[in-house]
Design a protein around this motif. Structure first.
Motif, PDB file in Angstrom:
ATOM      1  N   HIS A   1      15.534  13.526   8.027  1.00 16.31           N
ATOM      2  CA  HIS A   1      14.393  12.864   8.640  1.00 16.31           C
ATOM      3  C   HIS A   1      14.838  11.581   9.328  1.00 16.31           C
TER       4      HIS A   1
ATOM      5  N   GLY B   1      10.828  18.016  15.274  1.00 16.23           N
ATOM      6  CA  GLY B   1      10.436  17.503  13.967  1.00 16.23           C
ATOM      7  C   GLY B   1       8.939  17.269  13.919  1.00 16.23           C
TER       8      GLY B   1
ATOM      9  N   SER C   1       7.789   9.166   8.412  1.00 12.20           N
ATOM     10  CA  SER C   1       9.033   9.714   8.973  1.00 12.20           C
ATOM     11  C   SER C   1       8.773  10.908   9.876  1.00 12.20           C
TER      12      SER C   1
ATOM     13  N   ASP D   1      10.238  14.450  10.234  1.00 15.71           N
ATOM     14  CA  ASP D   1      11.029  15.352   9.388  1.00 15.71           C
ATOM     15  C   ASP D   1      11.495  16.566  10.183  1.00 15.71           C
TER      16      ASP D   1
END
Length: 573
Positions: free
Chosen positions: A443, A549, A394, A396
């Motif tokens: 996420h 992210g 993912s 995040d």
């Protein structure tokens, strides 16, 4: 076969031979495996032999002389134990009588007790300490004072140091033999990632725990488009040490007299190409049954001065050359530039590294504690790095920063503000589906283990762990049951590395914001279809909102573990 027979996981081998058999094979085996060979003679003492020859009616003097000579040769064979069973042991009428003789005859009983003691297994695991590093990092200096007595106070088994350049033959094959009797070994050798599998196999066959040795303060370093786990300051210092060695003084022939010695050090550095610090640590914890790495001070504890620009440029050039097809001219020019840059900036390296005695003291103290903490059995040891199952890969986002994005959206759309204000009290555990709640571990899922294999997950995302990506929020989709922000993902990561970013497996790229009671976060995937049926709404933003992210793996929770209160406990960036 002899080697396998005495491994922790192996079985003994019993071979039968006549004194007339040639000793060539046993002599060859004894050169490398004498400690694993035990010879039991049956009626091969002088008196028994003479009686046997008489019984066999051998009158030929030449043959009797030859047999006597062969018998003496067998008695002189190099081995761990030379045992003599009485001739009567082979003259009993049946098996029961033979067993009875072996249990009652004094000489036979002593032999059988010795044989029984040879089959006692040492279940306590050993320890293999190794250096995933580069030339010049100080391995040999750190290991220089280690001998059998160094750790005698904390363990009853000797500690051996095996210097890679001093071992003749294939290194790991020779270490495998050594580990039959010496169960704790420090490998004074650079072990790059490509050799981790060799350490893994070595630990498996010798019932050993692994422990990597790393310098303090490792940090991700980006050169060109690639990330490395060691700093350029570390690389420059290692090169300076190699150049400081007297010509033709190094056993591995890597010193100032070696053509392209700096490029050789740089090549070892490039073995860690596209491996971040976090990824390296994760891999090390999956080498055999692993302990946490032993970390030693490399630099002084004070703030590290900036690397001189001349040295920095020379190192970056060399690394970039090694990352692509090279020719002799490139290598020669890069070598000359690095030698000159290091020579011109010798004052930079003065008092840069930790004093050797301090470094050795820290290393020996940590190793001593690790040896004394070895469990009685391997099954009693909890590995530092269990081989965990990746659940998702993912991108995040920081929750506080994400909330500021959400606030901007609420300020722009009154009905969106009203939607979230009505739910502002839903602050419970995000994993508790029995209540409505906001999702705090925000996420964007790129891959789920129900969609791809573990190997595919590693191949696609392992090198991206910790890399930053600036996503763009483009729309809000919401219903009475769930809300999510649609995001646009760029083609490459941010920063100078610029790694290609794989496309998320879900067609709807989004970050789940809120879930109602009895609703799982994955149901936000249905929002685009629900909009077509007027079961959900979509608010397009006039301008995309950018927010940063970083990539991570989320792991399946271990069986029997308590639920994590903090989802980050089960993540690796």
């Amino acid at each position: 076969d002899v080697l396998l027979s005495v491994h922790h996981n192996g079985n003994s081998i019993i071979c039968l031979a006549s004194i007339e058999d040639d000793l060539g094979n046993i002599r060859k085996l004894s050169k490398s495996c004498s400690d694993a060979i035990n010879i039991v003679h049956l009626g091969n003492c002088d008196d028994d032999l003479a009686a046997s020859l008489d019984h066999m009616d051998i009158d030929d003097s030449k043959r009797r002389k030859k047999l006597n000579g062969m018998a003496k040769a067998w008695r002189k064979a190099k081995c761990n134990n030379m045992l003599q069973l009485p001739k009567e042991a082979s003259m009993q009428p049946d098996l029961d009588a033979t067993v009875s003789f072996l249990r009652s005859d004094t000489t036979a009983k002593d032999v059988m007790q010795t044989i029984a003691s040879l089959n006692q297994k040492d279940d306590q695991p050993g320890l293999i300490v190794y250096f995933p590093s580069i030339p010049g990092s100080g391995k040999s200096a750190i290991c220089s004072d280690i001998d059998e007595a160094t750790f005698a106070s904390c363990h009853d088994r000797p500690v051996i140091v095996k210097e890679g350049d001093a071992v003749k033959g294939k290194f790991y094959n020779e270490i495998e033999k050594d580990m039959l009797t010496n169960r704790i070994a420090v490998l004074d050798k650079n072990v790059p990632p490509v050799s981790f599998s060799s350490i893994h196999s070595l630990c498996s066959v010798s019932n050993c725990i692994s422990a990597a040795v790393l310098p303090f303060g490792m940090q991700d370093t980006v050169v060109g488009n690639d990330v490395y786990p060691f700093s350029l300051e570390f690389l420059a210092t290692c090169m300076n040490r190699v150049l400081s060695r007297k010509q033709n003084s190094h056993i591995g022939k890597l010193d100032s007299a070696t053509p392209n010695c700096c490029m050789i050090v740089a090549k070892f550095y490039c073995f860690y190409r596209r491996i971040s610090v976090s990824v390296l640590r994760e891999r090390l914890l999956n080498v055999g049954t692993a302990n946490e790495p032993i970390e030693y001070p490399f630099f002084q504890p004070n703030e590290l001065p900036a690397l001189p620009e001349e040295v920095k440029l020379a190192l970056e050039r060399a690394i970039n050359i090694l990352a692509r097809d090279i020719n002799c001219t490139d290598v020669s020019d890069a070598e000359s530039a690095m030698r000159l840059a290091i020579q011109n900036n010798q004052t930079y390296f003065d008092d840069l590294t930790s004093p050797l005695e301090h470094t050795k003291r820290v290393f020996n103290t940590k190793l001593s504690y690790m040896i004394s903490s070895l469990p009685d059995k391997m099954e009693n040891h909890k590995p530092a790095g269990l081989s965990r199952t990746i659940k998702i890969a993912s991108l995040d986002f920081d929750y506080e920063k994400f909330c500021s994005v959400l606030d901007r959206i609420k300020d722009s759309f009154e009905h969106v503000k009203q939607y979230f204000d009505e739910r502002e009290g839903h602050l419970g555990d995000e994993n508790d589906t029995t209540q409505s709640r906001f999702i705090r571990s925000v996420h964007c899922t790129f891959a789920h283990n129900s969609q791809v294999t573990q190997s595919e997950m590693m191949a696609s995302f392992n090198h991206l762990l910790g890399c930053n990506v600036y996503a763009k929020a483009t729309a809000l989709l919401y219903s009475d049951k769930v809300a999510a922000i649609e995001v646009e993902i760029p083609q490459v990561t941010s920063g100078s590395a610029r790694h290609p970013v794989p496309r998320p497996r879900n067609e709807f790229q989004h970050v789940t914001v809120w879930c109602g009671q009895d609703i799982e976060a994955k149901e936000s995937n249905e929002l685009p279809e629900q909009i077509k049926s007027n079961l959900a709404k979509k608010i397009l933003f006039s301008e995309p909102i950018s927010f940063c992210g970083s990539f991570s793996f989320w792991y399946e929770q271990e069986p029997g573990a308590l639920c994590d209160e903090d989802a980050s406990n089960n993540k690796q960036h």
